[in-house]
Motif scaffolding. Structure first.
Motif, PDB file in Angstrom:
ATOM      1  N   ASP A 106      44.012  42.963  32.708  1.00 57.75           N
ATOM      2  CA  ASP A 106      43.908  44.322  33.237  1.00 57.75           C
ATOM      3  C   ASP A 106      45.031  44.624  34.227  1.00 57.75           C
ATOM      4  OD1 ASP A 106      42.371  42.239  34.478  1.00 57.75           O
ATOM      5  OD2 ASP A 106      41.599  43.686  35.915  1.00 57.75           O
ATOM      6  N   GLY A 107      45.392  43.649  35.033  1.00 57.14           N
ATOM      7  CA  GLY A 107      46.487  43.872  35.979  1.00 57.14           C
ATOM      8  C   GLY A 107      47.797  44.031  35.236  1.00 57.14           C
ATOM      9  N   VAL A 132      41.747  41.982  28.360  1.00 62.85           N
ATOM     10  CA  VAL A 132      40.669  41.214  28.964  1.00 62.85           C
ATOM     11  C   VAL A 132      40.518  41.726  30.394  1.00 62.85           C
ATOM     12  CG1 VAL A 132      39.941  38.936  29.753  1.00 62.85           C
ATOM     13  CG2 VAL A 132      41.006  39.202  27.500  1.00 62.85           C
ATOM     14  N   ASN A 134      38.837  41.604  33.719  1.00 58.64           N
ATOM     15  CA  ASN A 134      37.986  40.820  34.619  1.00 58.64           C
ATOM     16  C   ASN A 134      37.987  41.435  36.018  1.00 58.64           C
ATOM     17  OD1 ASN A 134      40.544  40.140  35.413  1.00 58.64           O
ATOM     18  ND2 ASN A 134      40.456  38.043  34.653  1.00 58.64           N
ATOM     19  N   VAL A 136      40.148  41.913  38.168  1.00 54.77           N
ATOM     20  CA  VAL A 136      40.831  41.193  39.235  1.00 54.77           C
ATOM     21  C   VAL A 136      42.080  40.529  38.674  1.00 54.77           C
ATOM     22  CG1 VAL A 136      39.759  38.898  38.940  1.00 54.77           C
ATOM     23  CG2 VAL A 136      40.235  39.745  41.243  1.00 54.77           C
ATOM     24  N   TYR A 137      42.973  40.118  39.572  1.00 54.52           N
ATOM     25  CA  TYR A 137      44.107  39.282  39.175  1.00 54.52           C
ATOM     26  C   TYR A 137      43.626  37.834  39.188  1.00 54.52           C
ATOM     27  CZ  TYR A 137      47.442  43.147  40.083  1.00 54.52           C
ATOM     28  OH  TYR A 137      48.138  44.318  40.068  1.00 54.52           O
ATOM     29  N   GLY A 138      43.287  37.332  38.047  1.00 53.22           N
ATOM     30  CA  GLY A 138      42.728  35.977  37.983  1.00 53.22           C
ATOM     31  C   GLY A 138      43.751  34.916  38.339  1.00 53.22           C
TER      32      GLY A 138
HETATM   33 MG   LIG Z   1      42.600  40.395  35.313  1.00 52.91          MG
END
Ligand SMILES: [Mg+2]
Ligand SMILES: Cc1ncc(C[n+]2csc(CCOP(=O)(O)OP(=O)(O)O)c2C)c(N)n1
Ligand code: SF4
Lengths: 288, 385
Positions: A106-107, A132, A134, A136-138
């Motif tokens: 997403d980021g 994908v 989530n 957040v920046y995983g």
């Molecule tokens: Mg992400």
């Protein structure tokens, strides 16, 4: 993400039904992360359509999801942060026969790469973008993303996020995507149906896959481990048919996540129009 | 001026056109079938010309949303087996930086034409400059080598764009053609000849099941390149990788890859480097210049020689990798002084200064927008000797 690139393939994985399609030693994701599920869903669909590695290409940007391209036994490209879509555009333009799939976070797709996303959708370039999400920046340690909800705790919003998130469904629809869907990552059957539709649709396809990051998001917001987070999400999922894109709520606070297919349009794809331009150019022959 | 070809041609096929158009036509002659770009003065005519010409030859023109996308798109096309190009100027090249690095890392042949204008920042959009010769060399982060060519005439805009494609394919690397706002815009007779060899990239040297994308079999350190849409599958990544494409975070992994990527280019210097020279075997002082700013030098040198000065010149047609061998040759031939003349505040002169043990180095380095006239060069030169 597991901080090692030297994973060996466990015994039990050697009999994996998709082992000829996947590079199992490049699955570096945290156990319980749904990125793996998305990868196997894509390969299942490619297999079902009878595609071999000469028929498709996988492109990703940078992030946990960015590492997914390496898991495919296909022409697979791990590009720069945010630039998977223009790279994929080049592949498609050069070889319109190729099924080109972008798989990224997403980021990657909506912060640093957001401009490319809206323009690719507007052009209706015939690729499939699977995000994908989530929230957040995983990869980089759980910083706030343009998909993080208001009030949520991330490593760069210790007092709670003050920015509202994008709704990726309405963004994709408004930008001109001709197929738009959202599914929770565990719902592989519906996800695969959408992937198959995307493979068949000659336009810009967008599928948002909800795949909570329990490592970076779950812990900071006290949402539990991988399984608990899935349970938490599952309770909020509402599958709707005929929901207009701008009504596709994704709200953790209200506990409502609307999933389904939101756009199914037919619009001539970019490479088709390019072909017409070539015919026009050849018949008119403007003086150089 | 390189008009001999057209003069000698029985049909005298020379036409009058601009540097930007000549570069675009050179790309098409070299086999370019995709252009992805974003308009910027003084390069925009290349995009406009390509939008008209490429569809006629079954090619693809696409105006992207920015320069990051432009290079990324070219790299993707390259990996689907299509020769591709973009064109820009300073601010655009700044945006391209990260994906030029990706091109180096993925070893994707691609050509970038930059029509230098004044900088920093928006600078002087409609004026010429030579202040991006470092930007062309060092745009991306990381330790790498890249090929940069420098045309001086409209004919060379055609010839060196063709050469850029050939070198990109030969060494699997991005190649930059560094021109400038005057050369891009000005008109000169040019001969669109086809008497050149078209180079195609090295194909995979093993069958698909044995293929590793970065395995090298030859002394040139260039691996065979598989593309999408064939029976080959491969994973290529901007992460430091081993020969199979697997991310490799070991210190040895970094050393092995970086050394190969750099050596691949530097070892090929004798093949890549190209220059024009005059009188250097009979000169104490040599003027070194390149691009648009080199055009006044021959006249200044002739004048100086008439006055009895032992002077000659070299005009670089390739800037990077820097031609160390040429510097050594100047030293061997007894040149005692090299005057570097460039339209910036002193850039390439620093490379020449690496050879101060061989000869004295001085410069006419002015961050101006107008090439130095023969008279001006002559006056400066004479003061130096
Ligand atoms: Mg992400
Ligand atoms: C130009 C650039 N800026 C920043 C980074 C650092 N970076 C790597 S991944 C990432 C965020 C990834 O987030 P997302 O796309 O959501 O992927 P996830 O890890 O969550 O799957 C960032 C900021 C980078 N690699 N390149
Ligand atoms: S997204 Fe989160 S859970 Fe998934 S691999 Fe990355 S850090 Fe682990």
């Amino acid at each position: 993400m597991i901080p090692s690139d030297n994973l060996s393939t466990p015994e039990e994985a050697l009999n994996h039904p998709l082992k000829d399609w996947l590079n199992l030693n490049r699955f570096i994701f945290c156990p319980g992360c749904l990125i793996g599920t998305v990868i196997t869903s894509i390969t299942t669909c490619l297999k079902e359509r009878g595609y071999t590695s000469k028929d498709y290409a996988i492109v990703s940007g940078i992030g946990c999801t960015g590492r997914a391209s390496g898991c495919f036994k296909a022409p697979a490209f791990h590009t720069t942060h945010g630039r998977a879509i223009p790279f994929a555009t080049g592949l498609k333009l050069a070889n319109p026969e190729l099924e080109v799939i972008v798989l990224s976070g997403d980021g990657d797709l909506f912060a640093i790469g957001g401009n490319h996303f809206i323009h690719a959708a507007r052009r209706n370039i015939e690729i499939t973008v699977i995000c994908v999400n989530n929230n957040v920046y995983g990869m980089t340690g759980g910083q706030v993303a343009p998909t993080t909800h208001v009030g949520d705790i991330t490593s760069t919003t210790p007092y709670g996020n003050m920015e509202p998130p994008f709704n990726l469904i309405s963004l994709a629809a408004a930008s001109g995507a001709t197929y738009v869907a959202r599914w929770p990552g565990y719902d592989t059957l519906r996800l695969q149906k959408s992937i198959l539709k995307s493979l068949d649709n000659e336009g810009f396809n967008f599928i948002e896959v909800l795949a909570p990051c329990f490592i970076q998001y779950g812990t900071k917001n006290r949402l539990g481990d991988a399984v608990e987070m899935l349970e938490w999400m599952k309770k909020q999922i509402k599958i709707e048919t005929d929901c207009p894109p701008h009504m596709a709520t994704l709200d953790f606070k209200k506990g409502v996540i609307i999933c389904g297919e939101f756009v199914e349009d037919k619009r001539e794809g970019f490479t088709k129009r390019m072909e017409q331009i070539r015919e026009k150019a050849k018949s008119k022959k403007i003086k150089k | 001026m390189n008009l001999k070809q057209s003069e000698n041609d029985p049909h005298n096929k020379a036409i009058l056109t601009s540097g930007n158009y000549a570069s675009a036509e050179g790309a098409i002659a070299a086999g370019c079938l995709l252009f992805a770009g974003y308009p910027i003065t003084p390069s925009s005519e290349i995009a406009a010309y390509m939008s008209r010409r490429l569809p006629e030859v079954n090619g693809t023109f696409i105006q992207m949303e920015d320069e990051l996308a432009s290079v990324a798109c070219c790299l993707g096309a390259s990996y689907a087996g299509t020769k591709s190009m973009t064109a820009t100027s300073g601010p655009g090249l700044s945006l391209m930086a990260e994906n030029i690095g990706l091109g180096v890392m993925l070893e994707a042949p691609v050509v970038i034409v930059t029509i230098m204008r004044g900088g920093p920042s928006t600078g002087q959009p409609t004026n010429a400059s030579q202040s991006d010769v470092y930007q062309a060399r060092y745009a991306s982060h990381g330790d790498y080598q890249i090929i940069v060519l420098a045309p001086s005439t409209v004919q060379e805009m055609y010839d060196l764009t063709i050469r850029a494609f050939n070198l990109a394919e030969r060494y699997r690397t991005p190649v930059i053609v560094a021109s400038d706002g005057i050369l891009g815009q000005m008109m000169e007779p040019v001969y669109y000849h086809s008497n050149f060899e078209k180079v195609e990239r090295k194909k995979p040297q093993v069958p698909p099941e044995k293929y590793k994308p970065f395995e090298v079999f030859d002394d040139d350190l260039v691996p065979g390149m598989a593309v999408a849409g064939t029976d080959y599958y491969f994973y290529v990544s901007g992460l430091t990788h081993d020969i199979e494409g697997n991310p490799d975070m070991t210190p040895e992994g970094a050393e092995t890859l970086i050394k190969r990527l750099c050596d691949k280019i530097t070892r090929a210097r004798p093949e890549i480097n190209d220059w024009e020279e005059k009188y250097i075997d009979d000169s104490d002082t040599v003027v070194l210049s390149y691009g648009i700013n080199a055009r006044g030098v021959p006249e200044a040198i002739e004048q100086a020689r008439q006055q009895g000065h032992k002077m000659g010149y070299v005009r670089l047609k390739s800037l990077w990798p820097f031609p160390d061998e040429l510097m050594e040759k100047l030293g061997r031939q007894g040149v005692s002084k090299v005057i570097v003349s460039e339209m910036n505040y002193g850039m390439l002169i620093r490379e020449v200064q690496r050879f101060q043990h061989l000869f004295e180095v001085s410069g006419i380095t002015i961050p101006t927008t107008i090439p130095f006239s023969p008279k001006f060069i002559y006056k400066k030169m004479i003061k130096e000797v």
